[in-house]
Motif scaffolding. Structure first.
Motif, PDB file in Angstrom:
ATOM      1  N   TYR A   1       1.065 -12.193  -1.723  1.00  0.00           N
ATOM      2  CA  TYR A   1      -0.847 -11.916  -1.638  1.00  0.00           C
ATOM      3  C   TYR A   1      -0.884 -13.246  -2.446  1.00  0.00           C
TER       4      TYR A   1
ATOM      5  N   THR B   1      -7.258  -7.514  -0.965  1.00  0.00           N
ATOM      6  CA  THR B   1      -7.046  -6.221   0.041  1.00  0.00           C
ATOM      7  C   THR B   1      -5.604  -6.143   0.313  1.00  0.00           C
TER       8      THR B   1
ATOM      9  N   SER C   1       1.089  -0.961  -0.274  1.00  0.00           N
ATOM     10  CA  SER C   1      -0.293   0.385   0.195  1.00  0.00           C
ATOM     11  C   SER C   1       1.167   1.627  -0.395  1.00  0.00           C
TER      12      SER C   1
ATOM     13  N   ILE D   1      -2.967  -4.616   2.760  1.00  0.00           N
ATOM     14  CA  ILE D   1      -2.723  -3.860   4.014  1.00  0.00           C
ATOM     15  C   ILE D   1      -1.962  -2.647   3.967  1.00  0.00           C
ATOM     16  N   ASP D   2      -2.487  -1.852   5.066  1.00  0.00           N
ATOM     17  CA  ASP D   2      -1.883  -0.503   4.816  1.00  0.00           C
ATOM     18  C   ASP D   2      -0.403  -0.352   5.941  1.00  0.00           C
ATOM     19  N   ASN D   3       0.151  -1.451   6.140  1.00  0.00           N
ATOM     20  CA  ASN D   3       1.180  -1.401   6.484  1.00  0.00           C
ATOM     21  C   ASN D   3       2.230  -0.342   6.051  1.00  0.00           C
TER      22      ASN D   3
ATOM     23  N   ASN E   1      -7.485   4.189  -3.190  1.00  0.00           N
ATOM     24  CA  ASN E   1      -5.848   4.666  -3.220  1.00  0.00           C
ATOM     25  C   ASN E   1      -4.977   3.805  -2.933  1.00  0.00           C
TER      26      ASN E   1
ATOM     27  N   GLN F   1       0.462   4.138   3.287  1.00  0.00           N
ATOM     28  CA  GLN F   1       0.401   3.248   4.863  1.00  0.00           C
ATOM     29  C   GLN F   1      -1.133   3.738   4.911  1.00  0.00           C
ATOM     30  N   LYS F   2      -2.113   3.222   2.644  1.00  0.00           N
ATOM     31  CA  LYS F   2      -3.537   3.349   3.110  1.00  0.00           C
ATOM     32  C   LYS F   2      -3.950   2.168   2.433  1.00  0.00           C
ATOM     33  N   GLU F   3      -5.120   1.271   2.834  1.00  0.00           N
ATOM     34  CA  GLU F   3      -5.184   0.470   2.622  1.00  0.00           C
ATOM     35  C   GLU F   3      -5.989   0.485   1.135  1.00  0.00           C
TER      36      GLU F   3
ATOM     37  N   LYS G   1      -7.420  -1.458  -1.864  1.00  0.00           N
ATOM     38  CA  LYS G   1      -7.311  -3.041  -3.202  1.00  0.00           C
ATOM     39  C   LYS G   1      -7.644  -2.984  -4.575  1.00  0.00           C
TER      40      LYS G   1
END
Ligand code: AHR
Length: 656
Positions: A172, A162, A132, A164-166, A195, A135-137, A139
């Motif tokens: 995946y 999805t 991401s 993740i926002d880290n 995002n 740091q925003k989730e 998709k």
């Protein structure tokens, strides 16, 4: 077909008119042992043999590291290529950002290798490394599509992922199950929501790979190799080992470790033949040396890696400056020594540890190493000598394979064979792509080879029919005839491997090959069946096999185009191969001498023929020309049979 052949096919030739040949087999004194390595296979990433072929990855340019980062991809919306990704040797990745309006999209489509071809109801494993941004989730949606279809039916399978926002790179995975077949499908990935996301190493594999492996091979193609029961497996080439230049040589160290970090290399076959130009042909090295060793183990073949000897392709480089100077060879020699350590070292060694961490703690037990492919001139022995000295000093048990160059005879060949003896290599790799007349004249080739020098490795051969350089039955038949000489001389010929294994029907550069395929189907050629008949009937020891005059049956004058050889198997069965290369049906009388108190007790006859000598199996008709087997009675020590024109026979006699 000529008149005689037509009559033969119709069974209308009367026995009275046929020629008769006596074949005497000496069962009393079994000769040389048949080496377990005698019949093998040769793999090269040519004709999309690896990427787009045996290697089951369906995404082309999955790491965006082809010289044109989006080759194989179509992008839409806001897609940026960046080069500070998580895998240092494949640094490129893409960033997908919001195109600005709710109805617009950002994403990409991959065209696969000649299409992304899927079957309805089958599972396909998709994976991607993603991160991401800010740091925003985020998709993404992943789809397998049929671009030729309109409306809702265009999307054959889809799932959202999805991210993740880290802000970290993570792998995946999802599984997609298409609802319909498609031949020229595509893989589509697009951003859902506002995002941004970074994507790297986008991969799609059929779940059903050979032995269910994750970074696996296409099941039908790997199975075809296993069904050959090869004794030796030569890889990864061929000319591809040498490189067009030093930068593009095959460096095995780039082909091991995590697949994401194996650097892409160009494939010389993308431009070698201007009339077969494939600008999207690169080597991902997803199928690398670890996978080749594992495949060898799976199919029961001894691995035979070929390494670059400091000479780049001599066909492409006539200038001596293109090669590695003799006094600068050490890194290349180290590569050879490290390869032996990778295969055989324990996990406390540097390269043995790499192998062990890849999942194979036990050594692969490498016994052979080929240094160089088709080299010639003094440039070769000057370099080979350095390799031989270093390998002998550190690994004296490794058998070294040198080469006699690209020709089956002539100046280059005549110069290199004595040089190979001088350097005391263990085997010499001979190559011959030659016409019908050559194959018919070579039935005695190895009869007079020096038994004290290096052994022979017939490393690449195929009948290149005159005006017919493609797979067809008659070429395979002449290969079968030639192989009687290999078998008869098993004391000096330790291994033999046919021309390249694979060819994609839409992407080939070189013919003939053993197995043809498209994205969904494959066909075993007549040459494949010849190799298989030898391999499955290799027996244990050679039996002396001669005509009435005591001469080997090598299709010579007076032998009316009949070639023959025979072996005894471990259970005492006697296996006789007879090839009638002539255009007439004939009779043969097999006299099996020296059976002592035993006798023939039945025979299994496999015959291989084609009503059309120019035909072969195809992906549309893969079983058009296949060997036929039947059983017959046999007794005493003599067996007479009609051998039809242009037919290969294997007689397996039970002896009791
Ligand atoms: O098999 C194709 C090519 O033929 C190989 O790369 C080379 O060794 C030979 O000339």
């Amino acid at each position: 077909m000529n008149k005689i052949l037509t009559l033969a096919a119709l069974g209308m030739l009367s026995v009275a008119s046929v020629a008769q040949t006596t074949i005497n087999i000496d069962a009393k004194k079994p000769g040389a042992a048949i080496p377990s390595t005698l019949y093998g296979i040769f793999f090269e990433d040519i004709n999309y043999g690896a990427d787009g072929g045996l290697y089951a990855e369906m995404v082309k340019n999955r790491s965006f590291d082809f010289p044109q980062a989006l080759l194989g991809w179509t992008s839409f919306g806001h897609v940026d290529v960046r080069n500070d990704g998580p895998f240092e040797r494949n640094p490129h990745y893409v960033r997908l950002t919001d195109p600005g309006h709710g109805e617009k999209r950002t994403g990409l489509e991959n065209e696969g290798f000649f299409g992304v071809t899927v079957k309805a109801g089958a599972d396909y494993n998709f994976s991607v490394w993603a991160r991401s941004v800010d740091q925003k989730e985020a998709k993404i949606r992943v789809e397998i599509i049929d671009p030729a279809s309109m409306g809702e039916s265009q999307v054959l399978a889809h799932k959202d992922i999805t991210i993740i926002d880290n802000g970290e790179w993570n792998k995946y995975k999802i599984t997609l199950t298409p609802k319909q077949d498609v031949k020229r499908g595509k893989l589509r990935i697009f951003l859902v929501g506002k995002n941004s996301v970074d994507l790297e190493h986008v991969s799609l594999f059929p779940a059903d790979t050979w032995k269910g492996r994750e970074n696996g091979m296409r099941k039908d193609l790997a199975q075809a190799l296993a069904d050959l029961h090869p004794g030796i497996f030569r890889f990864p080439g061929g000319c591809i080992v040498e490189g067009t230049d030093l930068d593009t040589r095959y460096n095995w160290k780039n082909t091991v470790g995590p697949v994401e970090n194996r650097p892409v290399n160009e494939n010389r076959w993308h431009y070698t033949f201007p009339h077969r130009f494939y600008p999207d042909y690169f080597q991902s090295y997803g199928l690398g040396f670890y996978e080749y060793f594992l495949l060898s183990e799976d199919i029961g073949a001894e691995p035979l890696p070929v390494i670059m000897c400091g000479l780049v392709c001599q066909f492409q480089n006539r200038n001596d400056d293109a090669h590695v100077p003799v006094n600068e060879l050490q890194p290349y020699i180290d590569d050879a020594l490290d390869l032996i350590e990778f295969a055989n070292g324990d996990e406390n060694t540097k390269w043995g540890k790499v192998r062990s961490e890849m999942g194979h703690k036990e050594p692969f037990n490498l016994k052979y190493l080929a240094v160089g492919n088709e080299q010639w001139g003094s440039l070769y022995p000057e370099r080979l000598e350095k390799f031989v000295t270093a390998i002998r000093a550190k690994y004296p048990k490794i058998k070294i394979v040198g080469t006699s160059g690209p020709d089956s005879e002539g100046d280059k060949f005549d110069y290199l064979w004595p040089e190979m003896r001088r350097l005391k290599v263990d085997l010499v790799d001979e190559h011959f792509y030659r016409p019908e007349s050559w194959f018919l004249a070579q039935g005695n080739r190895y009869d007079n080879y020096d038994r004290k020098g290096p052994k022979v490795f017939a490393g690449e051969y195929a009948c290149h029919g005159k005006g017919k350089k493609w797979n067809h039955f008659n070429a395979a038949l002449l290969e079968a005839a030639f192989m009687t000489n290999i078998e008869r001389n098993a004391d000096v010929v330790e291994m033999a491997t046919y021309a390249p294994l694979f060819a994609h029907v839409e992407g080939w550069q070189w013919r003939p090959d053993m197995i043809w395929f498209d994205n969904a189907r494959s066909a075993r050629t007549c040459s494949y069946y010849v190799q298989q008949l030898y391999s499955l009937n290799k027996g244990k020891n050679v039996l002396k096999t001669t005509d009435a005059a005591g001469k080997p049956l090598a299709g010579n004058d007076g032998q009316k185009g009949i070639f023959a050889s025979s072996v005894v198997d471990a259970d005492g069965s006697i296996i006789v191969k007879v090839i009638n290369t002539s255009e007439e049906n004939q009779t043969v009388t097999l006299n099996v001498n020296g059976l002592k108190k035993k006798a023939l007790a039945g025979v299994t006859i496999t015959s291989f023929s084609s009503s059309n000598l120019d035909a072969d199996n195809t992906v549309d008709a893969p079983d058009a020309i296949v060997p036929q087997t039947k059983n017959e009675a046999a007794s005493g020590n003599t067996y007479s049979a009609t051998v039809n024109a242009k037919t290969f026979y294997v007689y397996r006699f039970e002896v009791k």
